[in-house]
Design an enzyme around this catalytic site. Structure first.
Site, PDB file in Angstrom:
ATOM      1  N   HIS A   8      21.674  77.994  -4.038  1.00  0.00           N
ATOM      2  CA  HIS A   8      21.440  78.840  -5.209  1.00  0.00           C
ATOM      3  C   HIS A   8      20.712  80.126  -4.808  1.00  0.00           C
ATOM      4  O   HIS A   8      19.551  80.071  -4.383  1.00  0.00           O
ATOM      5  CB  HIS A   8      20.600  78.019  -6.202  1.00  0.00           C
ATOM      6  CG  HIS A   8      20.276  78.712  -7.468  1.00  0.00           C
ATOM      7  ND1 HIS A   8      18.984  78.955  -7.860  1.00  0.00           N
ATOM      8  CD2 HIS A   8      21.077  79.207  -8.439  1.00  0.00           C
ATOM      9  CE1 HIS A   8      18.994  79.558  -9.039  1.00  0.00           C
ATOM     10  NE2 HIS A   8      20.249  79.735  -9.416  1.00  0.00           N
ATOM     11  N   ARG A   9      21.410  81.238  -4.891  1.00  0.00           N
ATOM     12  CA  ARG A   9      20.892  82.545  -4.428  1.00  0.00           C
ATOM     13  C   ARG A   9      20.605  82.508  -2.924  1.00  0.00           C
ATOM     14  O   ARG A   9      19.679  83.156  -2.443  1.00  0.00           O
ATOM     15  CB  ARG A   9      19.639  82.970  -5.193  1.00  0.00           C
ATOM     16  CG  ARG A   9      19.747  82.809  -6.708  1.00  0.00           C
ATOM     17  CD  ARG A   9      18.480  83.238  -7.437  1.00  0.00           C
ATOM     18  NE  ARG A   9      18.474  82.760  -8.813  1.00  0.00           N
ATOM     19  CZ  ARG A   9      17.470  82.842  -9.663  1.00  0.00           C
ATOM     20  NH1 ARG A   9      16.358  83.441  -9.285  1.00  0.00           N
ATOM     21  NH2 ARG A   9      17.557  82.378 -10.885  1.00  0.00           N
ATOM     22  N   GLU A  35      25.906  80.351  -3.959  1.00  0.00           N
ATOM     23  CA  GLU A  35      25.964  80.962  -5.297  1.00  0.00           C
ATOM     24  C   GLU A  35      25.182  82.244  -5.241  1.00  0.00           C
ATOM     25  O   GLU A  35      24.115  82.311  -4.619  1.00  0.00           O
ATOM     26  CB  GLU A  35      25.330  80.025  -6.331  1.00  0.00           C
ATOM     27  CG  GLU A  35      25.427  80.519  -7.769  1.00  0.00           C
ATOM     28  CD  GLU A  35      24.245  81.311  -8.304  1.00  0.00           C
ATOM     29  OE1 GLU A  35      24.302  81.725  -9.467  1.00  0.00           O
ATOM     30  OE2 GLU A  35      23.249  81.549  -7.561  1.00  0.00           O
ATOM     31  N   ASP A  37      24.461  86.286  -7.497  1.00  0.00           N
ATOM     32  CA  ASP A  37      24.556  86.971  -8.785  1.00  0.00           C
ATOM     33  C   ASP A  37      24.930  88.429  -8.572  1.00  0.00           C
ATOM     34  O   ASP A  37      24.380  89.074  -7.678  1.00  0.00           O
ATOM     35  CB  ASP A  37      23.198  86.908  -9.486  1.00  0.00           C
ATOM     36  CG  ASP A  37      22.633  85.501  -9.540  1.00  0.00           C
ATOM     37  OD1 ASP A  37      23.191  84.677 -10.268  1.00  0.00           O
ATOM     38  OD2 ASP A  37      21.633  85.230  -8.827  1.00  0.00           O
ATOM     39  N   HIS A  50      19.630  89.024  -8.988  1.00  0.00           N
ATOM     40  CA  HIS A  50      19.649  88.155 -10.169  1.00  0.00           C
ATOM     41  C   HIS A  50      19.289  88.876 -11.460  1.00  0.00           C
ATOM     42  O   HIS A  50      19.963  88.729 -12.468  1.00  0.00           O
ATOM     43  CB  HIS A  50      18.709  86.964  -9.956  1.00  0.00           C
ATOM     44  CG  HIS A  50      18.650  86.060 -11.140  1.00  0.00           C
ATOM     45  ND1 HIS A  50      17.760  86.245 -12.182  1.00  0.00           N
ATOM     46  CD2 HIS A  50      19.406  85.001 -11.487  1.00  0.00           C
ATOM     47  CE1 HIS A  50      17.957  85.313 -13.092  1.00  0.00           C
ATOM     48  NE2 HIS A  50      18.951  84.537 -12.699  1.00  0.00           N
ATOM     49  N   GLU A 110      28.400  84.734  -9.566  1.00  0.00           N
ATOM     50  CA  GLU A 110      28.063  84.756 -10.987  1.00  0.00           C
ATOM     51  C   GLU A 110      27.988  86.195 -11.465  1.00  0.00           C
ATOM     52  O   GLU A 110      27.210  86.998 -10.937  1.00  0.00           O
ATOM     53  CB  GLU A 110      26.721  84.041 -11.217  1.00  0.00           C
ATOM     54  CG  GLU A 110      26.406  83.975 -12.696  1.00  0.00           C
ATOM     55  CD  GLU A 110      25.003  83.483 -13.016  1.00  0.00           C
ATOM     56  OE1 GLU A 110      24.320  82.904 -12.151  1.00  0.00           O
ATOM     57  OE2 GLU A 110      24.586  83.724 -14.164  1.00  0.00           O
ATOM     58  N   LYS A 112      26.657  88.774 -13.773  1.00  0.00           N
ATOM     59  CA  LYS A 112      25.462  88.809 -14.613  1.00  0.00           C
ATOM     60  C   LYS A 112      25.698  89.761 -15.784  1.00  0.00           C
ATOM     61  O   LYS A 112      25.060  90.814 -15.888  1.00  0.00           O
ATOM     62  CB  LYS A 112      24.265  89.248 -13.766  1.00  0.00           C
ATOM     63  CG  LYS A 112      23.645  88.093 -13.007  1.00  0.00           C
ATOM     64  CD  LYS A 112      22.968  87.131 -13.953  1.00  0.00           C
ATOM     65  CE  LYS A 112      22.310  85.950 -13.275  1.00  0.00           C
ATOM     66  NZ  LYS A 112      22.177  84.794 -14.176  1.00  0.00           N
ATOM     67  N   ASP A 230      17.961  75.330  -4.637  1.00  0.00           N
ATOM     68  CA  ASP A 230      17.197  76.299  -3.837  1.00  0.00           C
ATOM     69  C   ASP A 230      16.838  75.696  -2.485  1.00  0.00           C
ATOM     70  O   ASP A 230      16.356  76.388  -1.596  1.00  0.00           O
ATOM     71  CB  ASP A 230      15.884  76.657  -4.559  1.00  0.00           C
ATOM     72  CG  ASP A 230      16.111  77.265  -5.936  1.00  0.00           C
ATOM     73  OD1 ASP A 230      17.173  77.885  -6.141  1.00  0.00           O
ATOM     74  OD2 ASP A 230      15.227  77.118  -6.812  1.00  0.00           O
TER      75      ASP A 230
END
Ligand code: G3P
Ligand code: MG
Length: 248
Positions: A8-9, A35, A37, A50, A110, A112, A230
């Site tokens: 995640h990120r 993943e 953003d 993000h 993703e 945003k 994370d």
């Protein structure tokens, strides 16, 4: 089945989120996917960050949409996390795609666009993926249902997930109607019947953001298709444990 571990990120507990060091670490630790953003600059460059605002993760202030890409590049996106990462910059989508292209990693991008509805972001990102021939390795996702629909209508050959944290008994039906090919849900929405309903429709379910072993084990038991975490190192260790215990 093996639940995919999605960083995640990037490996965002160990390095500043959404920066190259976080992506590199996720790769080294053995995550299955990353993943990230995406937002758009004033000059329509897709960049990886993000928040809509640069305040939290850089030394600057202001909205991404008010910066040119060149101006954004002057900001330090690493020091807020640790001095060790001073000088890390905001990454463009181009740079990220170039880096990931030769690696065996899946991507979840993703969009945003749930707070700022960036014009044309779906097509701008899609065209970049096409340029790098990464359409088949990518899942787009967004919290914006209208954008899921737009993506599906404009670019039916790419997978798009509806992201949600809201309870809705018609979630699977609604997502399908928009043209979503997967569901990305907050952990509190996860239960056996959601998984069953999705799998009946051939829709993968991925769950965010899972940082504790006990929750990871529940996601593996329920056979969720992926978890966003994370801490991909912990997730990989927990997944090994889960599969070893299953054999006995
Ligand atoms: O895509 C899963 C997750 O990233 C959604 O929430 O706020 O962390 O982008 P957020
Ligand atoms: Mg995200």
């Amino acid at each position: 089945m093996k639940t995919k571990i999605i960083a995640h990120r990037g490996a965002s507990r160990l390095a500043p989120e959404n920066t190259m060091p976080a992506f590199e670490l996720a790769y080294k630790l053995g995550a299955d996917a990353i993943e990230t953003d995406v937002q758009l600059t004033k000059d329509n460059v897709p960049v990886i960050i993000h928040d809509e605002h640069v305040r939290r993760t850089t030394n600057g202030k202001g909205y991404i949409k008010n910066f040119t890409f060149q101006a954004l590049q002057q900001l330090d996106a690493g020091s807020w996390f640790s001095q060790k990462y001073a000088g890390a910059t905001i990454v463009s989508l181009d740079e990220f795609l170039q880096w990931i292209k030769p690696k065996s990693l899946y991507l979840n991008i993703e969009l945003k666009n749930n707070k700022i509805d960036y014009t044309n972001i779906e097509t701008i990102v899609y065209e970049k993926l096409r340029q790098y021939q990464l359409i088949n390795r990518t899942i787009l996702s967004t919290f914006n249902p209208a954008s899921v629909k737009r993506t599906h209508e404009l670019h039916p050959d790419i997978n798009v997930a509806l992201l949600t944290s809201r309870r809705n008994r018609y979630l699977v039906r609604d997502a399908k109607q928009l043209g979503a090919t997967a569901l990305h849900v907050k952990y509190r929405l996860l239960n056996q019947s959601l998984i069953d309903a999705c799998h009946e429709e051939n829709m993968p379910v991925r769950v965010y953001t899972i940082n504790r072993s006990i929750r990871m084990q529940r996601c593996f038991t329920l056979e969720s298709d992926g978890i966003f975490t994370d801490v991909p190192d912990l997730a990989i260790e927990q997944r090994k444990l889960f599969h070893t215990e299953q054999k006995h």
